[in-house]
Scaffold this active site. Structure first.
Site, PDB file in Angstrom:
ATOM      1  CG  ASP A 163      -5.884   7.320   6.139  1.00  0.00           C
ATOM      2  OD1 ASP A 163      -4.431   5.703   5.931  1.00  0.00           O
ATOM      3  OD2 ASP A 163      -6.177   7.578   7.520  1.00  0.00           O
ATOM      4  CB  SER A 164      -2.624   4.212   2.464  1.00  0.00           C
ATOM      5  OG  SER A 164      -3.679   2.839   1.602  1.00  0.00           O
ATOM      6  CG  ASP A 220      -8.375   3.846   7.005  1.00  0.00           C
ATOM      7  OD1 ASP A 220      -8.291   3.411   8.270  1.00  0.00           O
ATOM      8  OD2 ASP A 220      -6.656   3.332   6.326  1.00  0.00           O
ATOM      9  CD  GLU A 224      -3.759   4.338  11.350  1.00  0.00           C
ATOM     10  OE1 GLU A 224      -3.060   5.240  12.056  1.00  0.00           O
ATOM     11  OE2 GLU A 224      -3.302   4.309  10.352  1.00  0.00           O
ATOM     12  CD  GLU A 234       1.261   0.081   8.603  1.00  0.00           C
ATOM     13  OE1 GLU A 234      -0.550   0.347   8.946  1.00  0.00           O
ATOM     14  OE2 GLU A 234       1.557   0.766   7.792  1.00  0.00           O
TER      15      GLU A 234
HETATM   16  O1  KIV Z   1      -4.309   3.229   5.019  1.00  0.00           O
HETATM   17  C1  KIV Z   1      -4.201   1.913   4.731  1.00  0.00           C
HETATM   18  O2  KIV Z   1      -4.132   1.826   3.035  1.00  0.00           O
HETATM   19  C2  KIV Z   1      -3.879   1.168   5.450  1.00  0.00           C
HETATM   20  C3  KIV Z   1      -3.232   0.024   5.338  1.00  0.00           C
HETATM   21  C4  KIV Z   1      -2.123   0.136   4.689  1.00  0.00           C
HETATM   22  C5  KIV Z   1      -3.525  -1.040   6.177  1.00  0.00           C
HETATM   23  O3  KIV Z   1      -4.403   1.920   7.094  1.00  0.00           O
END
Ligand code: KIV
Length: 260
Positions: free
Chosen positions: A41-42, A80, A111, A178
């Protein structure tokens, strides 16, 4: 191609390589060269210029996961789960089922530690593979008041250990750690039987993950300590687009060889 069980079994044998991807084009470039591709979700920040990940939706994640699966035909893909889509077991099961029903992803990522173990359990006991994510959790950024490195106090180290154990016991096949002090991440890694994938957590984990656009230098202003630039991506693209614009303006492009 890695599978959920081969990833699980690689603990302490080989380092696991994961990278993010958000579209078919880049996923196809990463395909087979890494063990897992995370549709993180980044993307909300790196590709949608938002301040945090919180406004990513299930719809957005499904769209990008479909694209990544189309490009990465021989790599394990993880989707994610975005903020607010797994707040109780039923909601988590409904949304994670959509990932399996509508995309070819092999697993979802959640998460949360001890307090979210019941959610992970609800998914794994219904045949959905789950990657955990403990330590610094970007979906908690507003509640926490920022992105804070974890594992600095005895109390926090104890909590991280409990989180890792709970995620393992809930049936996750591996977990992201993380933003955790390197020594603590190493201790967590030694204390559990499933692989840990670190980001900003030192070399003592069972693997590493990076956001691809960070790793390849596409953000000139953003380079946290844990990121290494494997490419000067922003400069290469900017130089290329300047050359293209110059050649169009000077009518040196298209040349004879580009003309029918
Ligand atoms: O959303 C993401 O890219 C992540 C990674 C940084 C582990 O959760």
């Amino acid at each position: 191609m890695q599978t959920i069980s081969s990833i699980k079994n690689s603990k302490s044998k080989t380092q696991i390589v994961m990278i993010t991807a958000y579209d078919a084009l880049f996923a196809s470039l990463f395909d087979t060269k890494v063990d897992m591709i995370l549709v993180g979700d980044s993307l909300n920040m790196s590709f949608n210029a938002k301040a945090d990940t919180l406004s990513a939706t299930m719809e957005i994640m499904l769209y990008h996961t479909k694209a990544v699966c189309a490009g990465a035909k021989d790599t394990l893909v993880v989707c994610d789960m975005p903020f607010g889509t797994y707040t109780d077991e039923n909601m988590a099961l409904k949304n994670a089922s959509k990932v399996y029903q509508e995309t070819n992803a092999h697993a979802v990522k959640i998460e949360g530690g001890q307090e979210r173990a019941h959610i992970i359990k609800a998914l794994t006991s219904n045949s959905i593979a789950v990657m955990g994510h403990i330590g610094l959790m970007p979906q908690f950024v507003r509640q926490e008041g920022g992105y804070k490195i974890r594992g600095k106090s005895e109390e926090d180290i104890k909590q991280l250990m409990l989180d890792a154990k709970a995620v393992e016991e809930a049936g996750a096949f591996c977990m992201v750690i993380e933003g955790v002090k390197a020594e603590v991440a190493k201790e967590i890694t030694k204390s559990i039987s499933i692989p840990t994938i670190g980001i900003g957590s030192g070399v003592g984990t069972d693997g590493q993950v990076l956001v691809w656009s960070d790793a390849f230098g596409f953000f000139k202003e953003f380079k946290p300590k844990f990121v290494k630039h494997y490419l000067n991506g922003a400069k290469i693209v900017e130089d290329a687009v300047i050359s293209y614009a110059d050649e169009v303006r000077s009518k040196t492009f298209p040349a004879k060889e580009h003309t029918y």
